[in-house]
Design a protein around this motif. Structure first.
Motif, PDB file in Angstrom:
ATOM      1  N   LYS A  43      48.635  39.967   8.420  1.00  0.00           N
ATOM      2  CA  LYS A  43      48.336  39.859   6.998  1.00  0.00           C
ATOM      3  C   LYS A  43      48.534  38.398   6.582  1.00  0.00           C
ATOM      4  CE  LYS A  43      49.789  44.584   5.986  1.00  0.00           C
ATOM      5  NZ  LYS A  43      50.753  45.464   5.238  1.00  0.00           N
ATOM      6  N   PRO A  44      47.456  37.680   6.300  1.00  0.00           N
ATOM      7  CA  PRO A  44      47.586  36.235   6.039  1.00  0.00           C
ATOM      8  C   PRO A  44      48.527  35.876   4.901  1.00  0.00           C
ATOM      9  CG  PRO A  44      45.311  36.784   6.502  1.00  0.00           C
ATOM     10  CD  PRO A  44      46.038  38.087   6.380  1.00  0.00           C
ATOM     11  N   VAL A  45      48.490  36.611   3.801  1.00  0.00           N
ATOM     12  CA  VAL A  45      49.339  36.268   2.652  1.00  0.00           C
ATOM     13  C   VAL A  45      50.805  36.485   3.002  1.00  0.00           C
ATOM     14  CG1 VAL A  45      49.941  36.873   0.276  1.00  0.00           C
ATOM     15  CG2 VAL A  45      47.536  36.707   0.944  1.00  0.00           C
ATOM     16  N   VAL A  46      51.112  37.609   3.655  1.00  0.00           N
ATOM     17  CA  VAL A  46      52.496  37.894   4.043  1.00  0.00           C
ATOM     18  C   VAL A  46      52.988  36.853   5.039  1.00  0.00           C
ATOM     19  CG1 VAL A  46      53.998  39.539   5.236  1.00  0.00           C
ATOM     20  CG2 VAL A  46      52.297  40.364   3.592  1.00  0.00           C
ATOM     21  N   THR A  47      52.158  36.501   6.001  1.00  0.00           N
ATOM     22  CA  THR A  47      52.541  35.527   7.017  1.00  0.00           C
ATOM     23  C   THR A  47      52.731  34.139   6.406  1.00  0.00           C
ATOM     24  OG1 THR A  47      51.310  36.819   8.640  1.00  0.00           O
ATOM     25  CG2 THR A  47      51.938  34.597   9.272  1.00  0.00           C
ATOM     26  N   SER A  48      51.891  33.794   5.448  1.00  0.00           N
ATOM     27  CA  SER A  48      52.044  32.526   4.741  1.00  0.00           C
ATOM     28  C   SER A  48      53.406  32.458   4.050  1.00  0.00           C
ATOM     29  CB  SER A  48      50.924  32.345   3.716  1.00  0.00           C
ATOM     30  OG  SER A  48      51.127  31.213   2.903  1.00  0.00           O
ATOM     31  N   ARG A  49      53.783  33.542   3.379  1.00  0.00           N
ATOM     32  CA  ARG A  49      55.076  33.571   2.698  1.00  0.00           C
ATOM     33  C   ARG A  49      56.229  33.459   3.690  1.00  0.00           C
ATOM     34  NH1 ARG A  49      53.423  38.656  -1.186  1.00  0.00           N
ATOM     35  NH2 ARG A  49      52.191  37.489  -2.719  1.00  0.00           N
ATOM     36  N   LEU A  50      56.089  34.115   4.823  1.00  0.00           N
ATOM     37  CA  LEU A  50      57.128  34.044   5.855  1.00  0.00           C
ATOM     38  C   LEU A  50      57.311  32.616   6.359  1.00  0.00           C
ATOM     39  CD1 LEU A  50      59.059  35.296   7.973  1.00  0.00           C
ATOM     40  CD2 LEU A  50      57.043  35.715   9.400  1.00  0.00           C
ATOM     41  N   LEU A  51      56.212  31.920   6.618  1.00  0.00           N
ATOM     42  CA  LEU A  51      56.288  30.545   7.108  1.00  0.00           C
ATOM     43  C   LEU A  51      56.973  29.638   6.084  1.00  0.00           C
ATOM     44  CD1 LEU A  51      52.740  30.372   8.704  1.00  0.00           C
ATOM     45  CD2 LEU A  51      54.872  29.941   9.932  1.00  0.00           C
ATOM     46  N   TYR A  52      56.579  29.753   4.823  1.00  0.00           N
ATOM     47  CA  TYR A  52      57.204  28.920   3.795  1.00  0.00           C
ATOM     48  C   TYR A  52      58.684  29.248   3.637  1.00  0.00           C
ATOM     49  CZ  TYR A  52      52.972  26.648   2.087  1.00  0.00           C
ATOM     50  OH  TYR A  52      51.848  25.865   1.973  1.00  0.00           O
ATOM     51  N   ALA A  53      59.024  30.537   3.675  1.00  0.00           N
ATOM     52  CA  ALA A  53      60.429  30.920   3.530  1.00  0.00           C
ATOM     53  C   ALA A  53      61.275  30.290   4.637  1.00  0.00           C
ATOM     54  CB  ALA A  53      60.567  32.437   3.553  1.00  0.00           C
TER      55      ALA A  53
END
Length: 204
Positions: A158-168
């Motif tokens: 899931k691109p949006v979820v993965t994006s949030r994980l990377l930033y976190a």
């Protein structure tokens, strides 16, 4: 608070006032990051620089003005990092290039301030500008992930979820205390990327 050695910025203005203004902003970013924007005062910033509050007014009339100027620099650095990442050959390489630079930015004065200042502490205009910037950054990374899925360099997720994980994960770098035991930003970035890209499943 002890006065820090303030390094010269990249692309610094070619005039004495511009140099000093960047120095003032670097000091403000450090003070806001270390003390918290709400707790920090203009007196703290002036003390960091070894000047009077009255002299500081020559560069900014308020804490909010200083924070906005620091945020503008951080946002510009992040936009440039996104632009540089576009030259990579596939989605995974773009992600790696962006987050390696992101790790450097959030380890430095303006990036740390950008990450560590809470929305609730900002004036309304700065809060809205920062919110829009964060949304745009999140969307840009989600797009890189989608591109990686399409070109086969990133597994389906899931691109949006993965994006949030990377930033976190990478925002945590801004919270690490400075000191001789702290690894270099790029070393941390490569360690993070290895775990985030490869996962924790043992390799056969």
């Amino acid at each position: 608070m002890a006065t820090r050695t303030i390094s010269k910025p990249r692309g610094r203005p070619n005039n004495r006032f511009g140099d000093r203004r960047i120095e003032v902003l670097r000091a403000a970013a450090n003070v806001f990051s270390d003390l918290g924007f709400r707790q920090a005062t203009l007196e703290d910033v002036a003390r960091e620089l070894g000047m009077t509050r009255a002299a500081l007014y020559h560069y900014a009339r308020s804490k909010d003005a200083l924070l906005t100027a620091c945020g503008d620099i951080a946002r510009q650095q992040l936009i440039e990092a996104l632009g540089l990442s576009r030259g990579e050959p596939d989605g995974r390489a773009r992600l790696a290039a962006f987050f390696r630079r992101y790790a450097e930015i959030v380890s430095e004065d303006f990036g740390r301030c950008f990450v560590l200042t809470d929305f609730s502490e900002m004036a309304e205009d700065e809060r809205e500008t920062t919110r829009k910037a964060q949304l745009a950054l999140g969307k840009a990374v989600a797009t890189m992930i989608e591109e990686g899925i399409a070109d086969g360099s990133v597994r389906r997720c899931k691109p949006v979820v993965t994006s949030r994980l990377l930033y976190a994960a990478f925002n945590g770098i801004a919270r690490l205390p400075a000191g001789p035991d702290r690894p270099p930003a790029l070393e941390m970035a490569d360690d993070f990327l290895e775990v985030l890209f490869e996962g924790l499943v043992p390799r056969s």
